[in-house]
Scaffold this motif. Structure first.
Motif, short mmCIF file in Angstrom:
data_model
loop_
_atom_site.label_atom_id
_atom_site.label_comp_id
_atom_site.label_asym_id
_atom_site.label_seq_id
_atom_site.Cartn_x
_atom_site.Cartn_y
_atom_site.Cartn_z
N ILE A 1 31.21 26.07 -20.30
CA ILE A 1 32.67 26.08 -20.36
C ILE A 1 33.18 27.47 -19.99
CG2 ILE A 1 34.65 26.05 -21.95
CD1 ILE A 1 33.40 23.68 -23.33
N GLN A 2 34.11 27.51 -19.03
CA GLN A 2 34.70 28.77 -18.58
C GLN A 2 36.22 28.70 -18.72
OE1 GLN A 2 32.74 31.31 -17.67
NE2 GLN A 2 30.88 30.07 -17.88
N LYS A 3 36.81 29.78 -19.21
CA LYS A 3 38.26 29.82 -19.33
C LYS A 3 38.90 29.80 -17.94
CE LYS A 3 38.72 32.26 -23.74
NZ LYS A 3 39.27 33.45 -24.43
N ASP A 4 40.06 29.14 -17.84
CA ASP A 4 40.81 29.09 -16.59
C ASP A 4 42.27 29.39 -16.91
OD1 ASP A 4 41.34 28.68 -13.86
OD2 ASP A 4 41.92 26.60 -14.23
N GLY A 5 42.61 30.68 -16.93
CA GLY A 5 43.95 31.07 -17.35
C GLY A 5 44.10 30.98 -18.86
N GLU A 6 45.35 30.91 -19.33
CA GLU A 6 45.64 30.90 -20.76
C GLU A 6 45.62 29.51 -21.38
OE1 GLU A 6 46.03 33.57 -22.71
OE2 GLU A 6 45.53 34.79 -20.97
N SER A 7 45.78 28.48 -20.58
CA SER A 7 45.96 27.14 -21.15
C SER A 7 44.91 26.13 -20.73
CB SER A 7 47.35 26.60 -20.79
OG SER A 7 47.51 26.56 -19.38
N HIS A 8 43.94 26.52 -19.90
CA HIS A 8 42.95 25.57 -19.41
C HIS A 8 41.53 26.14 -19.49
CE1 HIS A 8 46.66 24.05 -17.59
NE2 HIS A 8 46.06 22.88 -17.50
N PHE A 9 40.55 25.24 -19.42
CA PHE A 9 39.16 25.64 -19.29
C PHE A 9 38.47 24.69 -18.32
CE2 PHE A 9 39.20 22.56 -22.75
CZ PHE A 9 38.09 21.75 -22.49
N ILE A 10 37.39 25.15 -17.71
CA ILE A 10 36.64 24.33 -16.76
C ILE A 10 35.29 23.98 -17.36
CG2 ILE A 10 35.54 24.27 -14.48
CD1 ILE A 10 37.78 26.08 -13.47
N LEU A 11 34.99 22.71 -17.38
CA LEU A 11 33.71 22.20 -17.90
C LEU A 11 32.82 21.81 -16.73
CD1 LEU A 11 33.04 19.83 -20.83
CD2 LEU A 11 32.28 19.12 -18.57
N THR A 12 31.58 22.29 -16.77
CA THR A 12 30.60 21.95 -15.74
C THR A 12 29.39 21.31 -16.42
OG1 THR A 12 31.29 23.85 -14.41
CG2 THR A 12 29.17 22.82 -13.86
N THR A 13 29.02 20.13 -15.96
CA THR A 13 27.89 19.43 -16.56
C THR A 13 27.36 18.38 -15.61
OG1 THR A 13 27.14 18.22 -18.54
CG2 THR A 13 29.29 17.62 -17.64
#
Length: 332
Positions: free
Chosen positions: A277-289
């Protein structure tokens, strides 16, 4: 049982153990006279046991490792006896009952029988506290009483590494159960059983296509264990289940999805704390799986509406776009 005045020492000892298990606990004790009343209810009003014999019986139970708590407030006052330390705590029994009630593959009658047996694992007093179990919703309970037998046979086949054959089917819109492949047999190498999404599944290698598939056990019919053995290759059941969505099969691939922060706990519950899980700005995150590309995956993503956006692979992006367009057309 016939009414008698005396019973042999072994029978009396077993009966005392039974009385203590059934009628005493941390909050309920029995005096000598109350213990005798329980004996008389079983053997008749003429039943006689002296205090010395009772004390010897209790000493024998304690020496054998059976818990007997003796409570005497002051010297000269009556002694009270109870069995307090049990294999299961009350909250553990409640969890077992809730799990049984929630399991869809267990029929309504089997649910009631299992609850009755679980309650026998504690005293009659504590069993009454287990009456607040979840409501049994018969509308979602399995109607097949053969599930429990299939589970036993399948577990045995997995342990013995035996190829199995069975029929498989589904309900149609007329609510009629119809067999797939015109009733033909599925020949598989059983790898494991798993309980997920309220159902039991068999995970197996379908020999005809040489691929891993899963089958809902309540939809399996006429299981046969063959004499053919197979070599077991290490198989990660947890990873397989985690990569499927709503137990839809498909090919595994890497996916990347952008979610709103409000869904972080949902994703950790689904994929575990080790997921990328990586943060994407202040309101989102990116999940990779890794996940299995299937209709179940698309449905799962669309379940989150505008809170989720697929980044890759392109094929999944197009699948989601197509489904959204179809939904728009349906409602427009």
């Amino acid at each position: 049982m016939s009414r008698v005045e005396r019973v042999n020492n072994k029978e009396r000892l077993l009966k005392l153990m039974e009385i203590l298990r059934e009628y005493t606990d941390e909050e309920h004790e029995l005096s000598y006279e109350e213990l005798m009343d329980r004996f008389r209810l079983s053997y008749g009003p003429g039943m006689k046991v002296n205090k010395i014999s009772l004390k010897d019986d209790i000493d024998h139970l304690i020496a054998s490792g059976f818990d007997v708590t003796i409570n005497q407030e002051k010297e000269g006052l009556p002694k009270y006896y109870s069995h307090q330390y049990r294999l299961f705590e009350l909250y553990e029994l409640r969890m077992l009952i809730d799990a049984v009630v929630s399991a869809r593959f267990i029929t309504k009658n089997e649910t009631r029988n299992l609850i009755r047996k679980i309650k026998k694992l504690t005293s009659i007093h504590q069993a009454k506290l287990l009456q607040n179990e979840l409501l049994i919703d018969s509308s979602v309970k399995s109607e097949s009483p053969m599930v429990r037998l299939a589970i036993h046979v399948l577990h045995q086949a997995v342990a013995e590494k035996k190829v199995i054959a069975f029929q498989y089917g589904r309900y149609n819109v007329d609510k009629e159960f119809t067999l797939s492949r015109n009733g033909g047999k599925y020949l598989v190498k059983p790898l494991a059983l798993t309980w997920t999404n309220d159902f039991y599944y068999l995970i197996a290698c379908f020999m005809e296509a040489d691929e891993i598939r899963h089958y809902r056990i309540d939809r399996i019919r006429n299981v046969e264990v063959t004499t053919e053995s197979f070599k077991y290759d290490p198989f990660d059941v947890s990873r397989y289940v985690q990569s499927t969505f709503h137990m839809f099969a498909g090919s595994e691939q890497w996916i990347k999805i952008c979610f709103r922060n409000e869904l972080i706990n949902v994703m950790l519950d689904k994929f575990g704390k080790e997921v990328d899980i990586q943060k994407d700005g202040e309101s989102h995150f990116i999940l990779t799986t890794k996940a299995r590309d299937s209709a179940g995956l698309a449905s799962w993503i669309l379940n989150w509406g505008s809170q989720a956006k697929v980044i890759s692979p392109p094929s999944l992006v197009e699948k989601i776009k197509s489904e959204i367009a179809s939904m728009h057309e349906l409602y427009n």
